[in-house]
Motif scaffolding. Structure first.
Motif, mmCIF file in Angstrom:
data_model
loop_
_atom_site.group_PDB
_atom_site.id
_atom_site.type_symbol
_atom_site.label_atom_id
_atom_site.label_comp_id
_atom_site.label_asym_id
_atom_site.label_seq_id
_atom_site.Cartn_x
_atom_site.Cartn_y
_atom_site.Cartn_z
ATOM 1 N N ASP A 11 98.344 16.438 18.144
ATOM 2 C CA ASP A 11 97.585 17.472 17.389
ATOM 3 C C ASP A 11 96.384 17.932 18.164
ATOM 4 O O ASP A 11 96.216 19.305 17.849
ATOM 5 C CB ASP A 11 97.306 17.124 16.034
ATOM 6 N N THR A 12 95.945 17.375 19.086
ATOM 7 C CA THR A 12 94.929 18.139 19.905
ATOM 8 C C THR A 12 95.248 17.737 21.228
ATOM 9 O O THR A 12 95.663 16.697 21.759
ATOM 10 C CB THR A 12 93.212 17.885 19.581
ATOM 11 N N LEU A 13 94.594 18.622 22.043
ATOM 12 C CA LEU A 13 94.656 18.309 23.453
ATOM 13 C C LEU A 13 94.198 16.990 24.005
ATOM 14 O O LEU A 13 94.640 16.188 24.666
ATOM 15 C CB LEU A 13 93.992 19.627 24.299
ATOM 16 N N GLU A 14 92.761 16.764 23.520
ATOM 17 C CA GLU A 14 92.177 15.535 24.020
ATOM 18 C C GLU A 14 93.051 14.209 23.419
ATOM 19 O O GLU A 14 93.127 13.128 24.321
ATOM 20 C CB GLU A 14 90.816 15.676 23.292
ATOM 21 N N ARG A 15 93.568 14.175 22.275
ATOM 22 C CA ARG A 15 94.320 13.225 21.845
ATOM 23 C C ARG A 15 95.563 12.947 22.592
ATOM 24 O O ARG A 15 96.017 11.867 22.954
ATOM 25 C CB ARG A 15 94.627 13.309 20.439
ATOM 26 N N ALA A 16 96.312 14.378 23.121
ATOM 27 C CA ALA A 16 97.733 14.018 23.756
ATOM 28 C C ALA A 16 97.146 13.536 25.180
ATOM 29 O O ALA A 16 97.663 12.732 25.605
ATOM 30 C CB ALA A 16 98.369 15.576 24.072
ATOM 31 N N GLN A 17 96.108 14.097 25.920
ATOM 32 C CA GLN A 17 95.493 13.483 27.189
ATOM 33 C C GLN A 17 95.310 11.954 27.054
ATOM 34 O O GLN A 17 95.736 11.202 27.797
ATOM 35 C CB GLN A 17 94.280 14.024 27.539
ATOM 36 N N HIS A 18 94.665 11.500 26.004
ATOM 37 C CA HIS A 18 94.435 9.955 26.040
ATOM 38 C C HIS A 18 95.393 9.216 25.518
ATOM 39 O O HIS A 18 95.790 8.328 26.404
ATOM 40 C CB HIS A 18 93.200 9.782 24.602
ATOM 41 N N ALA A 19 96.410 9.799 24.706
ATOM 42 C CA ALA A 19 97.543 8.979 24.281
ATOM 43 C C ALA A 19 98.420 8.838 25.806
ATOM 44 O O ALA A 19 99.191 7.908 26.040
ATOM 45 C CB ALA A 19 98.360 9.405 23.089
ATOM 46 N N ALA A 20 98.678 9.646 26.366
ATOM 47 C CA ALA A 20 99.458 9.853 27.578
ATOM 48 C C ALA A 20 98.762 8.719 28.714
ATOM 49 O O ALA A 20 99.513 8.046 29.073
ATOM 50 C CB ALA A 20 99.243 11.173 28.277
ATOM 51 N N SER A 21 97.631 8.409 28.588
ATOM 52 C CA SER A 21 97.084 7.434 29.549
ATOM 53 C C SER A 21 97.312 5.981 28.817
ATOM 54 O O SER A 21 97.106 5.164 29.633
ATOM 55 C CB SER A 21 95.464 7.546 29.552
ATOM 56 N N LEU A 22 97.954 6.003 27.866
ATOM 57 C CA LEU A 22 98.245 4.697 27.152
ATOM 58 C C LEU A 22 99.772 4.305 27.495
ATOM 59 O O LEU A 22 100.139 3.007 27.368
ATOM 60 C CB LEU A 22 98.068 4.609 25.572
ATOM 61 N N VAL A 23 100.360 5.140 27.977
ATOM 62 C CA VAL A 23 102.113 4.924 28.500
ATOM 63 C C VAL A 23 102.141 4.213 29.641
ATOM 64 O O VAL A 23 101.343 4.439 30.747
ATOM 65 C CB VAL A 23 102.662 6.377 28.532
ATOM 66 N N THR A 24 102.692 3.147 29.556
ATOM 67 C CA THR A 24 102.828 2.292 30.630
ATOM 68 C C THR A 24 104.375 2.204 31.154
ATOM 69 O O THR A 24 105.263 2.062 30.336
ATOM 70 C CB THR A 24 102.139 0.835 30.598
ATOM 71 N N ALA A 25 104.551 1.845 32.394
ATOM 72 C CA ALA A 25 105.920 1.775 33.026
ATOM 73 C C ALA A 25 105.633 0.879 34.070
ATOM 74 O O ALA A 25 105.136 0.838 34.695
ATOM 75 C CB ALA A 25 106.297 3.247 33.292
ATOM 76 N N THR A 26 106.820 -0.002 34.198
ATOM 77 C CA THR A 26 107.179 -0.519 35.427
ATOM 78 C C THR A 26 108.565 0.213 36.164
ATOM 79 O O THR A 26 109.328 0.624 35.376
ATOM 80 C CB THR A 26 107.412 -2.056 34.987
ATOM 81 N N TYR A 27 108.605 -0.217 37.350
ATOM 82 C CA TYR A 27 109.484 0.783 38.305
ATOM 83 C C TYR A 27 110.164 -0.222 39.114
ATOM 84 O O TYR A 27 109.497 -1.337 39.778
ATOM 85 C CB TYR A 27 109.115 1.556 39.084
ATOM 86 N N ASN A 28 111.554 -0.289 39.461
ATOM 87 C CA ASN A 28 111.978 -0.873 40.548
ATOM 88 C C ASN A 28 112.143 0.080 41.634
ATOM 89 O O ASN A 28 112.810 1.044 41.948
ATOM 90 C CB ASN A 28 113.496 -1.075 40.288
ATOM 91 N N LYS A 29 111.199 -0.060 42.555
ATOM 92 C CA LYS A 29 110.849 0.928 43.752
ATOM 93 C C LYS A 29 112.159 0.706 44.931
ATOM 94 O O LYS A 29 112.647 -0.337 45.229
ATOM 95 C CB LYS A 29 109.673 0.598 44.559
ATOM 96 N N ALA A 30 112.513 1.930 45.494
ATOM 97 C CA ALA A 30 113.454 2.063 46.431
ATOM 98 C C ALA A 30 112.768 2.550 47.586
ATOM 99 O O ALA A 30 111.763 3.099 47.496
ATOM 100 C CB ALA A 30 114.763 2.655 45.889
ATOM 101 N N GLU A 31 113.362 2.169 48.944
ATOM 102 C CA GLU A 31 112.843 3.075 49.921
ATOM 103 C C GLU A 31 112.890 4.476 49.946
ATOM 104 O O GLU A 31 113.793 4.972 49.308
ATOM 105 C CB GLU A 31 113.759 2.488 51.155
ATOM 106 N N HIS A 32 111.708 5.015 50.230
ATOM 107 C CA HIS A 32 111.499 6.476 50.080
ATOM 108 C C HIS A 32 111.321 7.092 51.583
ATOM 109 O O HIS A 32 111.011 6.655 52.471
ATOM 110 C CB HIS A 32 110.311 6.739 49.134
ATOM 111 N N HIS A 33 111.506 8.418 51.513
ATOM 112 C CA HIS A 33 111.585 9.231 52.717
ATOM 113 C C HIS A 33 110.873 10.383 52.242
ATOM 114 O O HIS A 33 111.600 11.308 51.736
ATOM 115 C CB HIS A 33 112.685 9.588 53.467
ATOM 116 N N THR A 34 109.590 10.765 53.006
ATOM 117 C CA THR A 34 108.901 11.884 52.544
ATOM 118 C C THR A 34 108.569 12.891 53.828
ATOM 119 O O THR A 34 107.902 13.844 53.815
ATOM 120 C CB THR A 34 107.728 11.741 51.796
ATOM 121 N N ASP A 35 108.633 12.086 54.885
ATOM 122 C CA ASP A 35 107.962 12.529 56.175
ATOM 123 C C ASP A 35 109.178 13.307 56.983
ATOM 124 O O ASP A 35 110.067 12.421 57.515
ATOM 125 C CB ASP A 35 107.315 11.416 57.061
ATOM 126 N N LEU A 36 108.970 14.662 57.028
ATOM 127 C CA LEU A 36 110.402 15.292 57.636
ATOM 128 C C LEU A 36 110.402 14.755 59.492
ATOM 129 O O LEU A 36 111.325 14.659 59.736
ATOM 130 C CB LEU A 36 109.832 16.912 57.835
#
Lengths: 327, 722, 208
Positions: B115-140
């Motif tokens: 309902d407010t920007l500040e609350r949305a920002q704070h709640a977003a900081s509470l979301v946690t995730a884990t990832y299965n990382k794969a090899e990445h390529h970003t360097d042309l």
């Protein structure tokens, strides 16, 4: 930003008392760095003690020098007639920092407390021993064009971002801090730290202590000063390298000299050896160059900042030449 | 029939709204019950989300909903597309929150609505995730072997001697690099969306094309375009990033439908680096051959640029090389390398600005090799007709432009030898370059409404991201009807208005302006039929008639005359090659000890047909030059490839030029009508203002120092280590 | 300890401390998520909000405003999202662009880094408060005349900054203006015209 409590205080005693109440409490002055860090999630105090109404903003002449209150705004100091007359280097350095808006907000004490601009420190998705001890240093082996060539450790190669502090370290300023146990004085050069194994500590201020003032002793260096800041754009950018130079020149010879650099170390970097060597010598470009070479003795590249090994001594020479009126 | 007189400079018709703060940009509309959306993004560059925990965020105060790939409502148009991109780059499609796949760093993995920007920002900081990382390529540079020819851009060859660039008496071979650049308009991107029921959507958008946003949303939600209303009257800069309706805009609209409330998303500045496109990192090789006396004999130009794994972004990087100079043998190739990055998008000047840096630097290098003045070298190899299309130019006043610019900057007075001029400690250098961009004209429609009080309202679903669209349109209408400027109002940024294309490719004045011209001309015809005419700034009875506008309208039971006209270029345009041209001259100072480069003076000349709105056109030019100073000296998006993540995604570390970087800029217009392009005789300006400018600076740096910097931006470290 | 501190402690108690003290919520911690969520949306939520917010009295464009806000609300977000004074712009939210420039007690500052509560008792002027009714401020007129903008988004910040640039005495030469206006980024690149506008106002001698 997390939710936090906010308390407004009007005296340094109540400020110190308020700080003691909550372990993660922090003082809020201009907020230009702290609020930014809170928005970025780097710092999450549960209490802010707003000290903006504490009367610590005066700039006054003492018997031995100038005393600048910790809450004096950067603009107020830079534009102050006493500062301009006695310590033009400080005014020049302040004006080279940030933007007019930020200088109107930022305080002298807050400027000393500002934290590194190293991106790995700011981005919580990346490793940083300063932000998260033990997580590693992302800048080592990474993007380190802006980073330290002096005094770095294998834990941290960040630089201190302040321009003002470069001038204050050159000017032998002394900081007064107050805490629960009373007041103490810290020579400016001993305030900031090198990273060593504990890069999370930027300086030697103890938890709960409040910076009260900074004293700058009078000197004979005001006729020949120059603050030279080399950066990626003409204004509103952090230093690649900056040099604060101040000299007393008598009959062509350097009677006294102060040199300090910014953008090269975890703390404002005073060049005492080069100063000592220059004293008594003619103010010539050749001598400036020799002194600059001396200053670079222990410089070490991190890869991306190799150019600073050339830029730093060149900037020392240019700053000295300009200060001496030779440009 | 066209406009034959020169236009007067006028102040922007919407300027008052801008200087008083009354101009409302998308995020500023007061919508009752609006909620705030904040995105959580991936710190991982490639891989899959293994777990995502939203409980703490959902429980946080004020939170209405948290969406992830696990609970995001399906977007019908995306579901229909499926995951297979069918692109040569081979990647899967990117459907935000559509699966657990991570395709680039900074990809949104959750939306928090509160309902407010500040609350949305704070709640977003509470979301946690884990990832299965794969090899990445970003360097042309480390993935060049993946370079492929994009389907939309084939190789080009002219001339029998494809090896001329290697065998000529004088040969130049050089590689040029343009880094990632980020549009960074001052207004943050985003969207404000709300629904009435499940099938009527209204959005306030940051877009360069309200119709295009409407189409994209209609396609995504499978609902009729008529049920989607898009507003974007004021847009705080775009520079190309608003030419696409980005996935997060669609997702936020879907979220608004799910929570049954208006939802507003404003990106953070760091998200502007990852979620709304960028100018792709591009490496270029040029091989050029010439005779000893400076006649070009062969050019080979190959560009290799990055794109996303999920989209084949293509732009006109090598286009200029094909036709700019009279060279008998030319080969161009353009390749793209799919990387684990968000997709690029055209950035002002787009590929042509990237290509012009290489070509116009190489031209300068070759001029020095054959001991010719770079200006004389260009004139010697001047193409009188378009050698690529084998057609005459609709207009080409480049020679006049070269002369006007060189005289103003004092080109002939400089000492042409490199590193020969000084100003105190500073080295002084002069450089020049040419810019060129297609003079495009698309189909556009405009509605005119002449009211009983003699005021004229014009409406078209076009945009203004800054150039001053309304001002130019009002000037065109003024010139056709003779009505005073203050009696004409032009409305845009509303998808319900008659359709026009997006604002991009320097085509707005040519396209929409033609529709304005045509509709005003039609209105004149309508008045004639009604026994009226425009006369000296008002509507008067025609000769021999007595009824005025009000009488005629009232007798016809009308409150206004109304006409809508669609306009597009005719077949005659096929006979010509149509381009806008610019010439940039830059004077720089280079400090030999610190490596600092300052642009001291700029003269920029546009040959862009008749100038419709001289004041805003001059602003376009100085704006392009300012962007060019950034491209030349300060701008570079830097990725730490170990992490695939930007390390300067903010405005303190990504250096957009500030006022102190920009000198007074002198603009000159040739201001000669083009007889072919459109009834106004105008050609576009937005791109040519920037295209080539970076080369003028690099060439000036060479003249100042004798150091040739082929990798942008020209920062102090590059000068010191060259 | 002074009164202000005591007052602050009463009104600014953190949510965390509140939750610790709240027996109702402590009990709820043992119940399923859905129940907690429902409860938080209800009465506890309202109590928590009241305790988390603090009063602010500030004069904005001459009008006294009394609001209750969370301490984390910046002046910029207060202006834009609560008071609907959207002339002040958000360009970076980190003090790196100047689009949010307003005057606090006559000084130009970045409102994005100003916690709103720190403006208690102060005077804030935004772009909406610069003109005198329908009469534009000379700086607004000059920006119009010199076309000192394009998209218009950085414009309010530029104008607020430009006014102070003159008031501070930093508009003596174009070079000085460029330096003292470098805290306001204009991506459209209108700097050349902005400098002309400021020099024009400065030389015109009208009161800014």
């Amino acid at each position: 930003m997390n939710q936090f409590s906010y308390v407004r205080v009007t005296s340094k005693e109540s400020a110190i008392a308020a700080m003691a109440k909550e372990k993660t409490a922090m003082f809020l002055a201009g907020g230009t760095n702290l609020v930014d860090l809170m928005k970025s999630g780097v710092t999450s105090p549960e209490r802010l003690v707003d000290i903006n109404n504490v009367p610590l903003a005066t700039i006054e002449e003492t018997k031995t020098g100038l005393r600048i209150g910790a809450l004096a705004k950067n603009t107020a100091v830079a534009e102050n007639a006493l500062v301009i007359r006695h310590f033009p280097l400080l005014s020049q350095a302040l004006k080279a920092g940030a933007s007019p808006q930020l200088r109107n907000m930022a305080t002298v004490g807050g400027n000393m407390m500002q934290r590194t601009r190293c991106h790995y420190f700011y981005d919580s998705a990346l490793p940083c021993n300063k932000r998260n001890p033990g997580s590693g240093c992302g800048a080592i082996g990474g993007f380190n064009r802006m980073h330290a060539i002096f005094g770095a450790s294998d834990k941290c190669i960040a630089v201190h971002p302040s321009d003002m502090c470069v001038a204050l370290t050159a000017l032998d300023a002394v900081i007064t801090v107050a805490g629960p146990k009373g007041e103490r004085k810290i020579p400016f050069g001993d305030f900031h730290r090198l990273p060593g194994d504990t890069p999370e500590q930027d300086n030697n201020l103890q938890r709960g202590e409040l910076i009260i003032a900074v004293d700058i002793p009078f000197n004979q260096l005001s006729a020949h000063t120059h603050y030279l800041k080399v950066r990626d754009r003409a204004s509103y950018a952090f230093a690649l390298v900056s040099v604060g130079a101040a000299m007393q020149i008598k009959g062509g010879n350097i009677a006294d000299v102060r040199l300090a650099m910014g953008g090269v170390a975890h703390k404002p970097w005073r060049l005492k050896e080069a100063e000592a060597w220059l004293k008594g010598k003619p103010a010539t470009e050749e001598n400036f160059r020799k002194a600059a070479g001396m200053a670079m003795t222990n410089a070490k590249s991190q890869g991306g900042n190799e150019f600073k090994l050339t830029l730093a001594p060149n900037t020392i020479v240019e700053a000295l030449k300009t200060a001496a009126g030779q440009v | 029939m066209g406009i034959d007189k020169k236009s007067e400079p006028i102040n922007r018709v919407d300027g008052r709204a801008k200087v008083t703060g009354k101009a409302k940009y998308f995020a500023e509309f007061e919508v009752p019950g609006v909620t705030f959306c904040v995105m959580v993004t991936s710190p991982v560059t490639r891989g899959t989300i293994t777990t995502i925990n939203t409980k703490a965020a959902e429980r946080a105060p004020g939170v209405l909903a948290v969406f992830t790939h696990l609970n995001m409502p399906a977007i019908p148009g995306w579901a229909e597309q499926g995951n297979n991109s069918k692109l040569p780059s081979g990647g899967e499609r990117y459907h935000m929150l559509g699966s657990n796949k991570i395709l680039f760093n900074g990809q949104p993995v959750a939306l928090v609505i509160a309902d407010t920007l500040e609350r949305a920002q704070h709640a977003a900081s509470l979301v946690t995730a884990t990832y299965n990382k794969a090899e990445h390529h970003t360097d042309l540079l480390k993935n060049k072997e993946k370079a492929a020819m994009p389907p939309r851009m084939g190789d080009y060859t002219r001339g029998a001697d494809t090896n001329a660039h290697n065998t000529a008496p004088v040969v130049l071979k050089a590689d040029y690099t343009v880094p990632i650049e980020v549009h960074n308009p001052m207004e943050l991107a985003g969207i404000l969306a709300f629904w009435e029921g499940d099938d009527k959507l209204t959005v306030y958008a940051k877009t360069q094309g309200v119709k295009s946003t409407q189409r994209t949303l209609a396609g995504a939600f499978k609902i009729d375009e008529k049920n989607i209303q898009v507003y974007a009257e004021f847009v705080g800069g775009g520079f190309g990033m608003g030419l696409r309706t980005w996935p997060q805009e669609v997702v936020v609209a879907a979220a608004a439908r799910a929570v049954k409330k208006p939802v507003k998303l404003v990106l953070t500045r760091d998200q502007m680096f990852t979620l709304v496109g960028y100018r792709p990192y591009t490496i270029q090789h040029i091989s050029m051959g010439a005779t000893q006396d400076g006649q070009l004999t062969g050019i080979y130009h190959e560009a290799t640029a990055e794109t996303a794994s999920y989209d084949d972004f293509t732009e006109g990087t090598v286009g200029m090389t094909r036709f700019m100079y009279a060279c008998p043998n030319v080969t161009t190739k353009y390749r793209i390398v799919p990387l684990d990055r968000g997709v690029p998008i055209w950035m002002r000047g787009p590929g042509e600005a990237t290509g012009a840096f290489a070509l116009e630097s190489a031209i300068d290098e070759m001029a020095y090799k054959v001991n010719m003045d770079p200006l004389q070298f260009r004139l010697k190899n001047f193409a009188e007709t378009d050698p690529e299309k084998n057609k005459p130019f609709s207009s080409n006043n480049l020679k006049e432009a070269y002369q006007l610019g060189s005289e103003r900057i004092g080109w002939a007075k400089r000492n042409p030898a490199p590193a020969s001029m000084k100003d105190g400690e500073w080295l002084v250098g002069y450089g020049m370059s040419t810019g060129v961009f297609g003079a495009h004209r698309g189909e556009s429609t405009c509605r005119a409404q002449l009211n009983a009080d003699g005021t004229l309202l014009l409406q078209s679903a076009t945009s203004d991201i800054g150039p001053g669209t309304s001002t130019a349109m009002v000037q065109i209408a003024h010139e056709v009807t003779g009505l005073p400027i203050e009696k004409i109002r032009f409305e845009l940024g509303n998808a319900a208005f008659p359709p026009s294309g997006s604002q991009g490719g320097s085509a707005t004045v040519s396209s929409v302006g033609s529709a304005v011209f045509d509709v005003c001309t039609a209105l004149k015809g309508m008045l004639t039929e009604a026994g009226l005419s425009f006369d000296n700034g008002t509507v008067k009875p025609a000769a021999g008639k007595s009824d005025g506008l009000q009488e005629v309208l009232s007798k016809q039971n009308k409150t206004f005359f109304e006409v809508t006209k669609s306009s597009k270029g005719g077949a005659e345009q096929e006979k010509y090659s149509m381009y806008s041209f610019s010439i940039h001259f830059a004077e720089v100072r280079v400090h030999p000890a610190t490596g600092v480069v300052r642009v001291k003076r700029v003269v920029t000349v546009a040959d862009s047909g008749r100038i419709v709105s001289p004041k805003t056109a001059a602003s376009q030019m100085i704006g392009g030059v300012t962007g060019g100073i950034g491209m030349a000296l300060t701008e570079e998006g830097i990725i730490d490839h170990r992490f695939g993540r930007f390390v300067n995604n903010n405005l303190a570390d990504y250096h957009v030029p500030v006022s102190a970087d920009v000198p007074h800029i002198e603009t000159i217009f040739v201001d000669k009508p083009d007889p072919i392009t459109n009834p106004m005789g105008s050609k576009g300006m937005g791109e040519i203002a920037l295209i080539g400018f970076s080369a003028a600076v690099a060439n000036a740096v060479y003249h100042a120092t004798g150091k040739r910097i082929r990798e942008l931006p020209i920062t102090p470290d590059k000068i010191l280590s060259a | 300890m002074d009164d202000q501190l005591k007052n602050g402690e009463h009104t600014g108690t953190s949510r965390r401390s509140f939750l610790k003290k709240s027996s109702l919520i402590t009990a709820l911690a043992l119940t399923p998520d859905t129940v907690i969520k429902a409860a938080e949306k209800g009465i506890d939520e309202q109590i928590a909000s009241a305790i988390e917010t603090m009063p602010l009295n500030v004069t904005i464009n001459g009008v006294k405003q009394s609001v209750r806000i969370e301490p984390r609300v910046t002046l910029l977000d207060l202006l834009r999202e609560r008071l609907h004074l959207t002339g002040t712009k958000k360009g970076c939210d980190h003090g790196q662009c100047g689009a949010c420039t307003v005057h606090v007690d006559g000084q130009r500052v970045n409102s994005c880094l100003t916690l709103a509560l720190t403006t208690e008792g102060r005077n804030v002027t935004t772009i909406e408060g610069l003109a005198d009714g329908d009469n534009l401020h000379p700086m607004q007129e000059a920006f119009l005349e010199h076309d000192g903008f394009q998209c218009g988004y950085c414009t309010p910040g530029q104008i607020m900054s430009a006014v102070c640039c003159i008031r501070e005495g930093h508009a003596n030469t174009p070079e000085e203006v460029r330096e003292y206006m470098s805290g306001n980024i204009c991506r459209c690149g209108a700097y050349s015209n902005i400098v002309d506008a400021i020099m024009d106002v400065k030389q015109g001698g009208k009161k800014v």
